[in-house]
Scaffold this motif. Structure first.
Motif, PDB file in Angstrom:
ATOM      1  N   LYS A 212     -14.137  -2.311   6.892  1.00 32.12           N
ATOM      2  CA  LYS A 212     -14.187  -1.040   7.614  1.00 32.12           C
ATOM      3  C   LYS A 212     -13.007  -0.154   7.256  1.00 32.12           C
ATOM      4  O   LYS A 212     -13.144   1.072   7.125  1.00 32.12           O
ATOM      5  CB  LYS A 212     -14.204  -1.311   9.123  1.00 32.12           C
ATOM      6  N   ASP A 213     -11.838  -0.752   7.085  1.00 36.04           N
ATOM      7  CA  ASP A 213     -10.639   0.014   6.733  1.00 36.04           C
ATOM      8  C   ASP A 213     -10.672   0.470   5.274  1.00 36.04           C
ATOM      9  O   ASP A 213     -10.105   1.508   4.929  1.00 36.04           O
ATOM     10  CB  ASP A 213      -9.388  -0.841   6.958  1.00 36.04           C
ATOM     11  N   PRO A 216     -14.025   3.755   3.719  1.00 34.85           N
ATOM     12  CA  PRO A 216     -13.845   5.219   3.765  1.00 34.85           C
ATOM     13  C   PRO A 216     -12.805   5.717   2.769  1.00 34.85           C
ATOM     14  O   PRO A 216     -13.007   6.747   2.111  1.00 34.85           O
ATOM     15  CB  PRO A 216     -13.404   5.473   5.215  1.00 34.85           C
ATOM     16  N   LYS A 217     -11.710   5.008   2.634  1.00 35.64           N
ATOM     17  CA  LYS A 217     -10.664   5.394   1.686  1.00 35.64           C
ATOM     18  C   LYS A 217     -11.189   5.305   0.256  1.00 35.64           C
ATOM     19  O   LYS A 217     -10.878   6.156  -0.589  1.00 35.64           O
ATOM     20  CB  LYS A 217      -9.446   4.485   1.847  1.00 35.64           C
ATOM     21  N   PHE A 219     -14.359   5.603  -0.809  1.00 36.89           N
ATOM     22  CA  PHE A 219     -15.299   6.687  -1.077  1.00 36.89           C
ATOM     23  C   PHE A 219     -14.557   8.012  -1.283  1.00 36.89           C
ATOM     24  O   PHE A 219     -14.933   8.818  -2.138  1.00 36.89           O
ATOM     25  CB  PHE A 219     -16.310   6.814   0.059  1.00 36.89           C
ATOM     26  N   GLU A 220     -13.516   8.216  -0.498  1.00 33.49           N
ATOM     27  CA  GLU A 220     -12.739   9.451  -0.625  1.00 33.49           C
ATOM     28  C   GLU A 220     -11.994   9.488  -1.950  1.00 33.49           C
ATOM     29  O   GLU A 220     -11.908  10.540  -2.596  1.00 33.49           O
ATOM     30  CB  GLU A 220     -11.744   9.555   0.535  1.00 33.49           C
ATOM     31  N   MET A 261     -22.579   3.867   4.538  1.00 37.74           N
ATOM     32  CA  MET A 261     -21.653   4.767   3.849  1.00 37.74           C
ATOM     33  C   MET A 261     -22.355   5.478   2.693  1.00 37.74           C
ATOM     34  O   MET A 261     -22.173   6.681   2.485  1.00 37.74           O
ATOM     35  CB  MET A 261     -20.455   3.976   3.326  1.00 37.74           C
ATOM     36  N   LYS A 264     -24.714   8.043   4.231  1.00 39.37           N
ATOM     37  CA  LYS A 264     -23.954   9.146   4.815  1.00 39.37           C
ATOM     38  C   LYS A 264     -23.544  10.153   3.754  1.00 39.37           C
ATOM     39  O   LYS A 264     -23.569  11.378   3.978  1.00 39.37           O
ATOM     40  CB  LYS A 264     -22.711   8.592   5.526  1.00 39.37           C
ATOM     41  N   HIS A 265     -23.168   9.644   2.581  1.00 42.62           N
ATOM     42  CA  HIS A 265     -22.702  10.513   1.501  1.00 42.62           C
ATOM     43  C   HIS A 265     -23.814  10.861   0.514  1.00 42.62           C
ATOM     44  O   HIS A 265     -23.550  11.486  -0.519  1.00 42.62           O
ATOM     45  CB  HIS A 265     -21.537   9.849   0.772  1.00 42.62           C
TER      46      HIS A 265
END
Length: 301
Positions: A212-213, A216-217, A219-220, A261, A264-265
């Protein structure tokens, strides 16, 4: 529903008597059909992959020796199989299943390969029952044919995707992420773009929090326009080879996090099944089937 690469060759006897857990390749489609997760029209049977696509990521001399049955005894011991024409044909069909699935995913959002995830095959070697790296071949194929510009390979098998890391060490357009047991095979690791080694007995809570941590990082940072997901289920506590302590429910939640994820993207995904070596075949099948169940829910297929 969604495209699923499958070929009757998976039903043939596997060299050296490696039937279990190889039976999953025959039984998983049956379970998906029985539950209504997939329909007969969803399955497609790939032909052997064009060798030019293989040469794009594998050393030509190594690939030709494999296809021609001319690997040395030492090379085959490292792989774990005995050379046969059937073995080579099966590997080339698996690889093309991932290539064709990736192309189909551009339209459907997601596609699967009943087999695949042969991530231990490096540029000029095979090992760990992997001879040709299916997702590596497909990732480079997308780039070479202008179907993608930035690829993210998410490898959540309990074993590091060492072959994939080896192949793409100098390819900035393909980002390799491997989250694996640090004490699991391969004992000599390669360097992925991002490696997250996990301690023995990592359980659901710890595993899912780290993922989870991280996602997101990731994908960014990468901003991919295509994802390959290696969804091995050998993170289960019941696995005979893995060293994790995850449950079937935790493994399912892992799949949800990755696919949510991607959805979402709005990034298409090709998913190969990877490893799974629990003592009970039904455990392996249920864990793999969960990946398809989750995909149907998230992609509304």
């Amino acid at each position: 529903m969604f495209p699923i690469a499958f070929d009757p060759i998976y039903k043939y006897p596997v060299p050296d008597g490696h039937r279990f857990p190889m039976d999953k390749y025959e039984l998983l489609p049956v379970q998906l059909l029985r539950e209504g997760i997939a329909e007969p029209a969803d399955f497609f049977s790939p032909e052997p992959v064009d060798m030019q696509a293989v040469y794009a990521v594998h050393d030509r001399a190594y690939a030709d020796r494999f296809v021609q049955g001319k690997l040395s005894k030492q090379e085959m011991r490292r792989i774990g199989f005995t050379q046969t024409p059937l073995l080579a044909e099966r590997e080339l069909r698996i690889t093309n299943g991932t290539v064709q699935g990736a192309l189909k995913a551009l339209d459907t959002g997601i596609a699967f390969n009943i087999a695949g995830g042969t991530h231990h095959a490096g540029r000029d070697f095979g090992e760990g029952f992997c001879m040709i790296n299916d997702q590596a071949v497909a990732a480079k194929y997308l780039l070479d044919h202008n179907k993608a510009k930035q690829v993210l390979i998410i490898d959540l098998d309990v074993h590091q995707g060492n072959g994939t890391a080896h192949i793409f060490a100098d390819e900035p357009r393909i980002f390799t992420f491997s989250m694996h047991g640090k004490n699991n095979y391969p004992f000599r690791k390669e360097k992925s773009d991002l490696d997250v080694p996990l301690d023995d007995r990592t359980d659901d809570n710890a595993y899912l929090q780290i993922l989870k941590d991280t996602l997101p990082k990731l994908f960014e940072q990468v901003r991919p326009d295509f994802i390959f997901y290696q969804a091995g289920v050998d993170i289960l506590q019941t696995d005979k080879i893995g060293r994790m302590s995850c449950t079937v429910q935790g493994c399912e939640r892992r799949d949800e996090m990755v696919l949510q994820m991607a959805r979402k993207h709005n990034i298409p995904v090709q998913c190969s099944m990877g490893g799974g070596y629990s003592s009970q075949l039904r455990t392996i099948l249920n864990a793999h089937a969960n990946t398809y169940r989750v995909a149907g829910q998230i992609f509304h297929l």
